[in-house]
Design an enzyme around this catalytic site. Sequence first.
Site, PDB file in Angstrom:
ATOM      1  N   ASN A 153     -10.683  -2.656  -6.229  1.00 11.33           N
ATOM      2  CA  ASN A 153      -9.869  -1.765  -7.084  1.00 11.33           C
ATOM      3  C   ASN A 153     -10.497  -1.520  -8.457  1.00 11.33           C
ATOM      4  O   ASN A 153     -10.136  -0.553  -9.146  1.00 11.33           O
ATOM      5  CB  ASN A 153      -8.438  -2.313  -7.271  1.00 11.33           C
ATOM      6  CG  ASN A 153      -7.559  -2.139  -6.054  1.00 11.33           C
ATOM      7  OD1 ASN A 153      -6.588  -2.886  -5.866  1.00 11.33           O
ATOM      8  ND2 ASN A 153      -7.858  -1.161  -5.214  1.00 11.33           N
ATOM      9  N   ASP A 210       0.826  -1.203   0.000  1.00 11.86           N
ATOM     10  CA  ASP A 210       0.000   0.000   0.000  1.00 11.86           C
ATOM     11  C   ASP A 210       0.865   1.258   0.000  1.00 11.86           C
ATOM     12  O   ASP A 210       1.974   1.255   0.515  1.00 11.86           O
ATOM     13  CB  ASP A 210      -0.901  -0.028   1.256  1.00 11.86           C
ATOM     14  CG  ASP A 210      -2.062   0.940   1.126  1.00 11.86           C
ATOM     15  OD1 ASP A 210      -2.290   1.479   0.027  1.00 11.86           O
ATOM     16  OD2 ASP A 210      -2.738   1.160   2.142  1.00 11.86           O
TER      17      ASP A 210
HETATM   18  C1  FPP Z   1      -1.704   0.288  -3.408  1.00 14.52           C
HETATM   19  O1  FPP Z   1      -1.296   1.606  -3.522  1.00 14.52           O
HETATM   20  C2  FPP Z   1      -1.266  -0.566  -4.488  1.00 14.52           C
HETATM   21  C3  FPP Z   1      -2.069  -1.121  -5.434  1.00 14.52           C
HETATM   22  C4  FPP Z   1      -3.497  -0.893  -5.565  1.00 14.52           C
HETATM   23  C5  FPP Z   1      -1.544  -2.020  -6.472  1.00 14.52           C
HETATM   24  C6  FPP Z   1      -0.249  -2.702  -6.210  1.00 14.52           C
HETATM   25  C7  FPP Z   1       0.481  -2.706  -7.469  1.00 14.52           C
HETATM   26  C8  FPP Z   1       1.826  -2.637  -7.602  1.00 14.52           C
HETATM   27  C9  FPP Z   1       2.758  -2.654  -6.461  1.00 14.52           C
HETATM   28  C10 FPP Z   1       2.425  -2.496  -8.923  1.00 14.52           C
HETATM   29  C11 FPP Z   1       2.397  -3.614  -9.859  1.00 14.52           C
HETATM   30  C12 FPP Z   1       2.392  -4.974  -9.310  1.00 14.52           C
HETATM   31  C13 FPP Z   1       2.766  -6.064  -9.995  1.00 14.52           C
HETATM   32  C14 FPP Z   1       2.563  -7.407  -9.377  1.00 14.52           C
HETATM   33  C15 FPP Z   1       3.368  -5.976 -11.326  1.00 14.52           C
HETATM   34  P1  FPP Z   1      -2.423   2.723  -3.571  1.00 14.52           P
HETATM   35  O2  FPP Z   1      -2.586   3.118  -4.989  1.00 14.52           O
HETATM   36  O3  FPP Z   1      -3.648   2.236  -2.892  1.00 14.52           O
HETATM   37  O4  FPP Z   1      -1.752   3.858  -2.735  1.00 14.52           O
HETATM   38  P2  FPP Z   1      -2.485   5.000  -1.877  1.00 14.52           P
HETATM   39  O5  FPP Z   1      -3.241   4.293  -0.790  1.00 14.52           O
HETATM   40  O6  FPP Z   1      -1.340   5.794  -1.356  1.00 14.52           O
HETATM   41  O7  FPP Z   1      -3.360   5.767  -2.824  1.00 14.52           O
END
Ligand code: FPP
Length: 247
Positions: free
Chosen positions: A69, A21
């Site tokens: 998501n 996250d």
């Molecule tokens: C949370 O950060 C992360 C995600 C929703 C997706 C996770 C994806 C990756 C780490 C990149 C690609 C992964 C692979 C396996 C290729 P957020 O967007 O919720 O962050 P925030 O809470 O700060 O908005």
Amino acid sequence: MTLEEKIDKNRLPKHLAVIMDGNGRWAKKKGLFRSKGHENGSKAVREIVEACAKLPVPYLTLYAFSTENWNRPKLEVETLMKLLVSSLKKEIDTLLDNDIRLNAIGSLDSLPKKAHSELMYVMERTKDNSQMTLTLALSYGSREEITKTIKEISLKVKNNLISPSDIDETMINNHLYTRDLPDVDLLIRTSGEHRISNFLLWQIAYAELYFTETLWPDFRKEHLFEAILNYQNRERRFGKTSEQLYP
Ligand code: FPP
């Protein structure tokens, strides 16, 4: 002594799960688009996968995309799916070189065609690898998984294949997406949020939970080693008393 050297290799978590996250906040802090956060998040994925394979942690499960998501802006969903496809294409050799099997859990049929077919291709190519199983949770939600399980078991009861008294924890386990994986030993969530967010609810029944303020794109192998050392300093009693465990 480095952090890595302090780790007791005989007491490594068998199954580590991670809620990655903080990509969006990382980008915002730097005045960048959210997509840059995800891009740098995928670099952290690479480092952590390699570090786990080396330790070794035999099972690593990453929460890459939740059922919730899908409600993000269309452009962000597209960016994440593109990143998944490009990472799979780019990293297949790393998986093969490090003897890592790629696995996926979630309602995979909801993925865009291209992401789905690339995923299936890499899973097929790496299926005989045995050093580590890397599981990506994609379009995954624990409640969806449990609902699906209940439907499948109910149908077996309805068709007289089993009776309600046959239903036990093993049977439930065998219907989950994670049927081939052991229970989670350690769950890490980055970015200072203290929530489970519909991730592996059944599977974390006895997991140790570890929360860190570090945002996912900043998460390096030293942070992983710190989390594992913290885990190794805890006493896991599984409902028993300390005296029963260490008479
Ligand atoms: C949370 O950060 C992360 C995600 C929703 C997706 C996770 C994806 C990756 C780490 C990149 C690609 C992964 C692979 C396996 C290729 P957020 O967007 O919720 O962050 P925030 O809470 O700060 O908005």
